[in-house]
Enzyme design. Structure first.
Site, PDB file in Angstrom:
ATOM      1  N   ASP A   1      -0.402  -4.457  -3.831  1.00  0.00           N
ATOM      2  CA  ASP A   1      -1.381  -3.363  -3.946  1.00  0.00           C
ATOM      3  C   ASP A   1      -0.706  -2.003  -3.771  1.00  0.00           C
ATOM      4  OD1 ASP A   1      -3.133  -5.498  -4.004  1.00  0.00           O
ATOM      5  OD2 ASP A   1      -3.805  -5.244  -1.944  1.00  0.00           O
TER       6      ASP A   1
ATOM      7  N   ASP B   1       0.823  -1.229   0.000  1.00  0.00           N
ATOM      8  CA  ASP B   1       0.000   0.000   0.000  1.00  0.00           C
ATOM      9  C   ASP B   1       0.850   1.269   0.000  1.00  0.00           C
ATOM     10  OD1 ASP B   1      -2.041  -1.796   0.142  1.00  0.00           O
ATOM     11  OD2 ASP B   1      -2.909  -1.052   2.004  1.00  0.00           O
TER      12      ASP B   1
END
Length: 411
Positions: free
Chosen positions: A234, A213
């Site tokens: 991600d 992230d």
């Protein structure tokens, strides 16, 4: 005679109108091949004063900054602010001070306040902060020279939002020529380097570095230009409408037994009013990670929400990209209701990770590898159409107005 003079006056007026139309068109209607016009209009805009340009809108007049409102320098003591219009800009020892004492003193009630430009001198700034004011510009002295760093993570008690090293909430945020990082490490789960909820924000010539992230492109219209983004799982995620132009997506090695995913876009409605577009970008292993990544699957994206929306066009996809391209949220559990509603588009990509053999890509309804016959679909994803970039991005920041060129011919 009077008729002749009248004709001459009309002719002169017509010439003036034509000259204005050719030279004063600014950025309207930019497309492929307009780089010359961009350069000349940029010069005109940059020499204008704020008052001269009052009717143009924020995006067209504030780049590059002519002056700095504050300087952050770890090597100097904080000095008192000079009287308005006198002396050098105020110097602070921390970025947080410059934001609260400097930018915080502006009139925040203005709908479109003048940008507050902070020069951050070379150094390593171990700070985490929120930027709530509008039109805050952070200008560094170079990637790897001006470094803003934090290490908050999910594993150390912070949720995803609170883990961000820098959180840009106020609209009109700009970061230029610096590094923002989260050093929590690959095993500490979610750990955001930059969280941007800033509408009409720009990140130009920066490095955004983390693991899981890394970049939270949360909401709003966003543009990233010539910027490195490094991470593993991600590492570009959120619900913004964001265009990434000539950026490097640099993959890092995950913990043993894990796989990597570059994007987790979270659009969740049928209008697909948000999405990520990567144009003329480069996907590769980050420095020092190539050998470990040989045994790791890396995918272009997975759906964080049902209508996840991602486009790669004109990108150089390195050999780190798995031939299947995309992956379900749970790698071993395909949910057809999701895989049929996502929109994952590839167009004019090249390199060993590109879909040269489309049979290897996942067989999802929502995955499209466009050919030249579908160019009108791809055109919807140019920066000027997808995020209205020509309406708000400063003329001094370069990006392609039209589609990327066809892939280079293999030798």
């Amino acid at each position: 005679m009077a008729a002749v003079q009248q004709q001459q006056r009309l002719l002169a007026l017509l010439v003036l109108v034509l000259l204005f139309a050719c030279g004063g068109g600014g950025r309207g209607g930019g497309g492929d091949g307009d780089s010359e016009d961009r350069s000349s209009s940029s010069t005109m805009l940059l020499i204008a004063t704020a008052d001269d340009d009052a009717g143009r809108g924020r995006g067209l007049r504030w780049w590059p900054p002519k002056t700095f409102d504050a300087v952050v320098d770890q090597q100097q003591k904080t000095v008192p602010a000079p009287p308005p219009g006198a002396g050098p800009p105020t110097t602070y020892t921390t970025i947080a001070e410059a934001l609260t004492k400097g930018a915080g003193g502006r009139n925040q009630s203005e709908e479109e306040p003048k940008p507050y430009v902070i020069l951050i001198k070379a150094g390593r700034y171990e700070e985490t902060f929120n930027i709530t004011g509008k039109n805050i510009f952070l200008v560094g002295e170079g990637i790897g020279k001006t470094i803003i760093t934090g290490n908050k993570s999910n594993a150390t008690g912070y949720d995803t939002v609170a883990s961000a090293t820098v959180a840009a909430v106020g609209d009109g945020f700009v970061a230029y020529n610096l590094t923002i990082q989260n050093t929590a490490g690959p095993a500490n789960r979610q750990a955001v380097a930059l969280r941007s909820k800033s509408n009409k924000s720009i990140v130009y010539k920066c490095r955004i570095e983390g693991y899981e992230d890394t970049l939270y492109a949360e909401n709003g219209l966003q543009l990233y230009v010539e910027t490195e983004i490094a991470g593993k799982v991600d590492f570009v995620f959120g619900n913004a409408s964001a265009v990434f132009h000539k950026c490097s997506l640099l993959v890092r090695s995950p913990p043993p037994g894990k796989h990597n995913v570059i994007t987790a876009q979270s659009c969740n409605n049928t209008s697909r009013d948000s999405g990520f577009v990567f144009q003329s970008c480069h996907v590769a292993a980050d420095e020092g990670h190539a050998e470990k990544l040989k045994s790791v699957d890396t995918f272009l994206g997975r759906p964080h929400k049902n209508f996840s929306h991602v486009v790669f066009m004109g990108c150089d996809l390195g050999d780190v990209v798995n031939s299947t391209g995309w992956v379900p949220w749970n790698k071993d559990h395909v949910i057809e209701d999701v895989t049929s509603t996502v929109t994952y588009i590839e167009f004019r990509n090249y390199g060993p990770g590109a879909a040269s053999d489309t049979r290897r890509r996942v067989n999802w309804t929502g995955v499209q590898v466009l050919t030249e016959a579908n160019v009108t679909v791809a055109e919807k994803y140019t920066a000027d159409r997808f995020i209205d970039a020509n309406q708000w991005v400063p003329a001094g920041i370069p990006y392609e107005h039209g589609l990327p060129p066809p892939p280079p011919t293999a030798n």
